[in-house]
Write a protein that holds these residues in place. Structure first.
Motif, short mmCIF file in Angstrom:
data_model
loop_
_atom_site.label_atom_id
_atom_site.label_comp_id
_atom_site.label_asym_id
_atom_site.label_seq_id
_atom_site.Cartn_x
_atom_site.Cartn_y
_atom_site.Cartn_z
N UNK A 149 0.82 -1.34 0.00
CA UNK A 149 -0.09 0.04 0.10
C UNK A 149 0.91 1.46 -0.02
N UNK A 150 1.81 1.32 0.74
CA UNK A 150 3.01 2.46 0.75
C UNK A 150 3.42 2.80 -0.66
N UNK A 176 3.92 5.55 -5.53
CA UNK A 176 3.64 5.54 -6.93
C UNK A 176 2.98 6.74 -7.55
N UNK A 177 1.81 6.55 -6.93
CA UNK A 177 0.61 7.66 -7.42
C UNK A 177 1.13 8.95 -7.03
N UNK A 178 1.55 9.40 -6.14
CA UNK A 178 1.96 10.59 -5.66
C UNK A 178 3.26 10.88 -6.56
N UNK A 213 -3.68 13.78 -4.40
CA UNK A 213 -4.67 13.51 -3.60
C UNK A 213 -5.16 12.19 -3.48
N UNK A 214 -4.99 11.43 -4.70
CA UNK A 214 -5.52 9.99 -4.99
C UNK A 214 -4.36 9.13 -4.16
N UNK A 215 -3.28 9.33 -4.28
CA UNK A 215 -2.16 8.69 -3.69
C UNK A 215 -2.21 8.76 -2.17
N UNK A 216 -2.47 9.98 -1.69
CA UNK A 216 -2.57 10.10 -0.19
C UNK A 216 -3.79 9.44 0.29
#
Length: 150
Positions: free
Chosen positions: A37-38, A43-45, A52-55
């Motif tokens: 998950x981290x 990766x998203x961030x 926002x989605x990554x956080x």
């Protein structure tokens, strides 16, 4: 590990062996889920600039895995006192399983253009579709395995 318990400690009761092995297995899987998950959240961030989605996905994954570890420890006490059966940890583990596949669906549909072949694609559609798909897969697999068990 089950073989070691049976041979070295001469434990013949399978329920005692599963009481020893299952918490260790769940603990390892919850820690693996936290790391995954981290990694997905970062990766998203950092790579996709979806801050926002990554956080949000990072926090949901970390909170779910920490809750799983906490309830895993609480389960031992509550089951010993016969307060309830082991359901909360199983449900949290199932949620972690669904959430991991949902993140995979998000990543798969991320690079597809929004309008492709006159269909609307969004990473969130992939997220929801993979979450629901993992839910039905797990329920079907569990039902199939229970019918084959003696």
């Amino acid at each position: 590990m089950a073989y070691e318990l049976k041979v070295r400690l001469s434990i013949k009761d399978d329920s005692v062996i599963t009481e020893i092995i299952n918490p260790i297995l769940y603990l390892g899987l919850f820690l693996d889920f936290m790391i995954l998950s981290i990694t997905n959240g970062l990766s998203l961030i950092l790579v996709l600039n979806q801050i926002e989605n990554g956080i949000i996905q990072l926090l949901i994954g970390i909170i779910a895995s920490i809750l799983g570890i906490v309830y895993l420890e609480a389960d031992r006490e509550l089951i010993a006192r016969q307060v309830y059966e082991k359901t909360i940890t199983d449900r949290l583990f199932s949620f972690c399983f669904y959430f991991t596949f949902a993140q995979m669906g998000y990543f798969i549909l991320y690079d597809i253009p929004l309008f492709s072949l006159n269909l609307f694609f969004s990473p969130w559609i992939g997220f929801i579709a993979f979450f629901v798909g993992a839910y039905f897969f797990e329920k079907g697999f569990t039902k199939a395995m229970r019918t084959r068990m003696p």
